[in-house]
Design a protein around this motif. Structure first.
Motif, PDB file in Angstrom:
ATOM      1  N   THR A   8      -7.166  11.319   3.379  1.00  0.00           N
ATOM      2  CA  THR A   8      -5.997  10.702   2.774  1.00  0.00           C
ATOM      3  C   THR A   8      -5.202   9.906   3.805  1.00  0.00           C
ATOM      4  N   TYR A   9      -4.539   8.855   3.331  1.00  0.00           N
ATOM      5  CA  TYR A   9      -3.704   8.022   4.180  1.00  0.00           C
ATOM      6  C   TYR A   9      -2.451   7.672   3.387  1.00  0.00           C
ATOM      7  N   TYR A  10      -1.335   7.545   4.103  1.00  0.00           N
ATOM      8  CA  TYR A  10      -0.067   7.246   3.446  1.00  0.00           C
ATOM      9  C   TYR A  10       0.707   6.210   4.239  1.00  0.00           C
ATOM     10  N   THR A  11       1.463   5.411   3.527  1.00  0.00           N
ATOM     11  CA  THR A  11       2.415   4.566   4.218  1.00  0.00           C
ATOM     12  C   THR A  11       3.565   5.450   4.696  1.00  0.00           C
ATOM     13  N   ASN A  12       4.215   5.050   5.791  1.00  0.00           N
ATOM     14  CA  ASN A  12       5.212   5.915   6.423  1.00  0.00           C
ATOM     15  C   ASN A  12       6.350   6.304   5.489  1.00  0.00           C
TER      16      ASN A  12
ATOM     17  N   PHE B 113       0.835  -1.182   0.000  1.00  0.00           N
ATOM     18  CA  PHE B 113       0.000   0.000   0.000  1.00  0.00           C
ATOM     19  C   PHE B 113       0.880   1.246   0.000  1.00  0.00           C
ATOM     20  N   VAL B 114       0.485   2.256  -0.773  1.00  0.00           N
ATOM     21  CA  VAL B 114       1.217   3.519  -0.805  1.00  0.00           C
ATOM     22  C   VAL B 114       0.376   4.648  -0.215  1.00  0.00           C
ATOM     23  N   ALA B 115      -0.828   4.826  -0.749  1.00  0.00           N
ATOM     24  CA  ALA B 115      -1.674   5.938  -0.308  1.00  0.00           C
ATOM     25  C   ALA B 115      -3.109   5.666  -0.710  1.00  0.00           C
ATOM     26  N   SER B 116      -4.052   6.313   0.003  1.00  0.00           N
ATOM     27  CA  SER B 116      -5.456   6.191  -0.370  1.00  0.00           C
ATOM     28  C   SER B 116      -6.166   7.524  -0.183  1.00  0.00           C
ATOM     29  N   PHE B 117      -7.285   7.626  -0.860  1.00  0.00           N
ATOM     30  CA  PHE B 117      -8.041   8.882  -0.911  1.00  0.00           C
ATOM     31  C   PHE B 117      -9.525   8.556  -0.967  1.00  0.00           C
ATOM     32  N   ARG B 118     -10.304   9.258  -0.160  1.00  0.00           N
ATOM     33  CA  ARG B 118     -11.762   9.091  -0.192  1.00  0.00           C
ATOM     34  C   ARG B 118     -12.384  10.314  -0.856  1.00  0.00           C
ATOM     35  N   TRP B 119     -13.195  10.071  -1.867  1.00  0.00           N
ATOM     36  CA  TRP B 119     -13.878  11.186  -2.524  1.00  0.00           C
ATOM     37  C   TRP B 119     -14.720  11.955  -1.522  1.00  0.00           C
ATOM     38  N   SER B 120     -15.418  11.213  -0.660  1.00  0.00           N
ATOM     39  CA  SER B 120     -16.282  11.853   0.326  1.00  0.00           C
ATOM     40  C   SER B 120     -15.430  12.296   1.509  1.00  0.00           C
ATOM     41  N   GLY B 121     -15.256  13.590   1.646  1.00  0.00           N
ATOM     42  CA  GLY B 121     -14.462  14.124   2.753  1.00  0.00           C
ATOM     43  C   GLY B 121     -13.015  14.380   2.414  1.00  0.00           C
TER      44      GLY B 121
END
Length: 119
Positions: free
Chosen positions: A58-62, A47-55
């Motif tokens: 964002t999340y990232y790996t360290n 996993f590298v990063a994720s994004f939610r359209w709603s809101g």
């Protein structure tokens, strides 16, 4: 039919930048999370990063925090991964993915785009 098409990969020197794009089609993605993953030769996909359209969460790996930025353009149904200060260890095939429930895994995947960072 859901389709995710990545683009923007290439060869770059260490310290350089690239922007990956993921064009999504086939349904309304407003309830989805979009993710970027990568797989280096001989290694598991990570996993590298994720994004939610709603809101816009964002999340990232360290290992990429502070260097990579994930974002989305609703009008274009496109998710981006801006990658700065690239390192040779960022070399991998990068995949875009989509899911309604990240905890349950990603359901849809793109074909991948190669990123190569030379030292």
């Amino acid at each position: 039919q859901v389709q995710l098409v990545e683009s923007g990969g290439g060869l770059v020197q260490a310290g350089g930048s690239l922007r990956l794009s993921c064009a999504a089609s086939g349904r309304t993605f407003s309830s989805y999370a979009m993710g970027w993953f990568r797989q280096a030769p001989g290694k598991d996909r990570e996993f590298v990063a994720s994004f939610r359209w709603s809101g816009g969460y964002t999340y990232y790996t360290n290992s990429v925090k502070g260097r990579f930025t994930i974002s989305g353009d609703n009008a274009k149904n496109t998710v981006y991964l801006q990658m700065n200060s690239l390192k040779p260890e960022d070399t991998a095939v990068y995949y875009c993915a989509a899911t309604m429930n990240p905890a349950g895994g990603y359901d849809y995947w793109g074909q991948g785009t190669q990123v190569t960072v030379s030292s």
